[in-house]
Enzyme design. Structure first.
Site, PDB file in Angstrom:
ATOM      1  N   ARG A 141       0.858  -1.188   0.000  1.00  0.00           N
ATOM      2  CA  ARG A 141       0.000   0.000   0.000  1.00  0.00           C
ATOM      3  C   ARG A 141       0.893   1.236   0.000  1.00  0.00           C
ATOM      4  O   ARG A 141       2.048   1.186   0.439  1.00  0.00           O
ATOM      5  CB  ARG A 141      -0.903   0.011   1.234  1.00  0.00           C
ATOM      6  CG  ARG A 141      -1.822  -1.209   1.352  1.00  0.00           C
ATOM      7  CD  ARG A 141      -2.603  -1.173   2.655  1.00  0.00           C
ATOM      8  NE  ARG A 141      -3.515  -2.302   2.790  1.00  0.00           N
ATOM      9  CZ  ARG A 141      -3.189  -3.467   3.368  1.00  0.00           C
ATOM     10  NH1 ARG A 141      -1.968  -3.638   3.878  1.00  0.00           N
ATOM     11  NH2 ARG A 141      -4.065  -4.448   3.446  1.00  0.00           N
ATOM     12  N   LYS A 166      -1.968  -2.023   7.356  1.00  0.00           N
ATOM     13  CA  LYS A 166      -3.341  -1.643   7.641  1.00  0.00           C
ATOM     14  C   LYS A 166      -3.781  -2.247   8.967  1.00  0.00           C
ATOM     15  O   LYS A 166      -3.572  -3.418   9.233  1.00  0.00           O
ATOM     16  CB  LYS A 166      -4.255  -2.121   6.513  1.00  0.00           C
ATOM     17  CG  LYS A 166      -5.679  -1.582   6.590  1.00  0.00           C
ATOM     18  CD  LYS A 166      -6.463  -1.956   5.353  1.00  0.00           C
ATOM     19  CE  LYS A 166      -7.869  -1.373   5.391  1.00  0.00           C
ATOM     20  NZ  LYS A 166      -8.635  -1.718   4.179  1.00  0.00           N
ATOM     21  N   HIS A 237      -2.239   2.688  -5.658  1.00  0.00           N
ATOM     22  CA  HIS A 237      -2.893   1.405  -5.381  1.00  0.00           C
ATOM     23  C   HIS A 237      -3.065   0.579  -6.651  1.00  0.00           C
ATOM     24  O   HIS A 237      -3.243  -0.640  -6.580  1.00  0.00           O
ATOM     25  CB  HIS A 237      -4.251   1.641  -4.709  1.00  0.00           C
ATOM     26  CG  HIS A 237      -4.555   0.651  -3.626  1.00  0.00           C
ATOM     27  ND1 HIS A 237      -3.872   0.597  -2.424  1.00  0.00           N
ATOM     28  CD2 HIS A 237      -5.462  -0.360  -3.565  1.00  0.00           C
ATOM     29  CE1 HIS A 237      -4.353  -0.384  -1.673  1.00  0.00           C
ATOM     30  NE2 HIS A 237      -5.313  -0.979  -2.343  1.00  0.00           N
ATOM     31  N   ARG A 240      -0.466  -2.020  -6.710  1.00  0.00           N
ATOM     32  CA  ARG A 240      -0.780  -3.144  -5.814  1.00  0.00           C
ATOM     33  C   ARG A 240      -1.816  -4.062  -6.466  1.00  0.00           C
ATOM     34  O   ARG A 240      -1.694  -5.289  -6.422  1.00  0.00           O
ATOM     35  CB  ARG A 240      -1.288  -2.595  -4.484  1.00  0.00           C
ATOM     36  CG  ARG A 240      -1.732  -3.648  -3.463  1.00  0.00           C
ATOM     37  CD  ARG A 240      -2.048  -2.938  -2.152  1.00  0.00           C
ATOM     38  NE  ARG A 240      -2.873  -3.701  -1.254  1.00  0.00           N
ATOM     39  CZ  ARG A 240      -2.408  -4.570  -0.345  1.00  0.00           C
ATOM     40  NH1 ARG A 240      -1.117  -4.780  -0.267  1.00  0.00           N
ATOM     41  NH2 ARG A 240      -3.226  -5.201   0.474  1.00  0.00           N
ATOM     42  N   HIS A 263      -3.977  -9.334   3.538  1.00  0.00           N
ATOM     43  CA  HIS A 263      -5.432  -9.293   3.687  1.00  0.00           C
ATOM     44  C   HIS A 263      -5.864 -10.154   4.867  1.00  0.00           C
ATOM     45  O   HIS A 263      -5.405 -11.289   5.025  1.00  0.00           O
ATOM     46  CB  HIS A 263      -6.122  -9.818   2.422  1.00  0.00           C
ATOM     47  CG  HIS A 263      -6.165  -8.836   1.302  1.00  0.00           C
ATOM     48  ND1 HIS A 263      -6.407  -9.193  -0.005  1.00  0.00           N
ATOM     49  CD2 HIS A 263      -5.996  -7.481   1.295  1.00  0.00           C
ATOM     50  CE1 HIS A 263      -6.397  -8.104  -0.763  1.00  0.00           C
ATOM     51  NE2 HIS A 263      -6.144  -7.065   0.003  1.00  0.00           N
ATOM     52  N   TYR A 272      -9.819 -10.275  -6.973  1.00  0.00           N
ATOM     53  CA  TYR A 272      -8.947 -10.112  -8.150  1.00  0.00           C
ATOM     54  C   TYR A 272      -9.230 -11.141  -9.233  1.00  0.00           C
ATOM     55  O   TYR A 272      -8.787 -10.973 -10.374  1.00  0.00           O
ATOM     56  CB  TYR A 272      -7.478 -10.179  -7.726  1.00  0.00           C
ATOM     57  CG  TYR A 272      -7.061  -8.970  -6.931  1.00  0.00           C
ATOM     58  CD1 TYR A 272      -6.925  -7.729  -7.526  1.00  0.00           C
ATOM     59  CD2 TYR A 272      -6.838  -9.057  -5.552  1.00  0.00           C
ATOM     60  CE1 TYR A 272      -6.566  -6.604  -6.794  1.00  0.00           C
ATOM     61  CE2 TYR A 272      -6.475  -7.943  -4.813  1.00  0.00           C
ATOM     62  CZ  TYR A 272      -6.348  -6.723  -5.444  1.00  0.00           C
ATOM     63  OH  TYR A 272      -6.002  -5.618  -4.719  1.00  0.00           O
TER      64      TYR A 272
END
Length: 302
Positions: A141, A166, A237, A240, A263, A272
């Site tokens: 990120r 995150k 992003h 990414r 994640h 994705y």
């Protein structure tokens, strides 16, 4: 109109909120967003947000919707307020009154491998090229790229240590041989320029004691995309997204990609699959296996 929670130099309530976020290692960007969003409620109330009632929260959310506040923004505000009422003022009953809205998630913009190469080559200096290469090559990120330190590069285990991911989570990101070579080149150049130090930032900002800002990284990506004649709407992003999609198209297990991206939930990574066009093209349709049309035969309308 002022934000009571934000304008006070340092009220006990604001300090308690900041302490709660620091204890959970929230990034600076997340803390700034939470303070801003809780300030929105304070502005609406015209008094301290810890005095809110369930009816206040209901009216606040109705007004947001009527004012046309985008759904993602409304949900971000809900996250901030839920944290505030659950952890800072210990009123979880109010947190449960906040409504999170469902909204269709847009497909992310993904660059082709050729477009990624063109974008990286269109950067104006080595530092910018390496920073964007890390974003793509490790799937980080933008805030994670910004906060990397020289000591986070582990060349023995071929890992990048991400200390402020995150939600304040720690994780390891991949470090490829080519990316390591590029980082070593930047280390030499940065040392010559006097901006790189062993205990310093991997990508210093205008002042060597501060990291490059996420805003500057965004500007670098946009300018490089324009110089590379890429018409897509590109941001940090995007790199990414492209990292994850290209891995998926190359057959990497989706659970491995989940770990590499950091994640918490697999369904975030599974998204994705909707943009991995190369994967779709390599699948043989069961229709083709029926053998109705053999090579050399005329088509139905021939």
């Amino acid at each position: 109109m002022t934000h009571p929670v934000l304008d006070a130099p340092i009220s006990p309530l604001r300090q308690r909120l900041i302490d709660d976020m620091n204890m959970r290692r929230f990034s600076r960007e997340t803390q700034r967003n939470y303070l801003r969003d809780i300030g929105r409620l304070a502005t609406f109330l015209g008094r301290s947000p810890d005095t809110a009632t369930a009816d206040d929260l209901r009216r606040f959310q109705i007004e947001q919707q009527e004012d046309g506040v985008p759904v993602p923004t409304m949900n971000s505000i809900v996250s901030a307020l839920r944290f505030f009422f659950t952890h800072t003022v210990d009123r979880p009953d109010l947190a449960r009154k906040l409504v999170r809205l469902a909204h269709p998630r847009k497909l992310p913009v993904v660059l082709s491998r050729d477009e990624v190469a063109r974008l990286l080559n269109a950067t104006t200096c080595l530092k910018h090229q390496v920073a964007l290469s890390v974003a793509y090559g490790a799937g980080l990120r933008v805030a994670e790229v910004s906060m990397l330190k020289v000591a986070d590069v582990d060349s023995e285990r071929m890992l990048l240590r991400v200390e402020r991911g995150k939600g304040g989570r720690y994780r390891n990101a991949m470090l490829s041989p080519d990316l390591l070579t590029l980082l070593r080149e930047w280390w030499k150049v940065g040392r010559q320029q006097g901006v790189m130090h062993r205990d310093g930032w991997l990508f210093p900002g205008q002042h060597a004691m501060k990291p490059i800002s996420t805003r500057q990284l965004y500007r670098i990506v946009v300018e490089a995309a324009q110089a590379a004649d890429i018409a897509k709407r590109v941001g940090p992003h995007t790199l990414r997204h492209s990292f994850a999609t290209h891995l998926l198209e190359d057959g990497t297990d989706i659970r491995i990609i989940q770990v590499l991206l950091g994640h918490a939930k697999l369904n975030s990574t599974a998204f994705y699959t909707k943009v991995a066009t190369r994967t779709v093209r390599t699948v043989t349709s069961p229709f083709d296996k029926l053998g109705l049309f053999k090579p050399g035969e005329n088509s139905p309308d021939g």
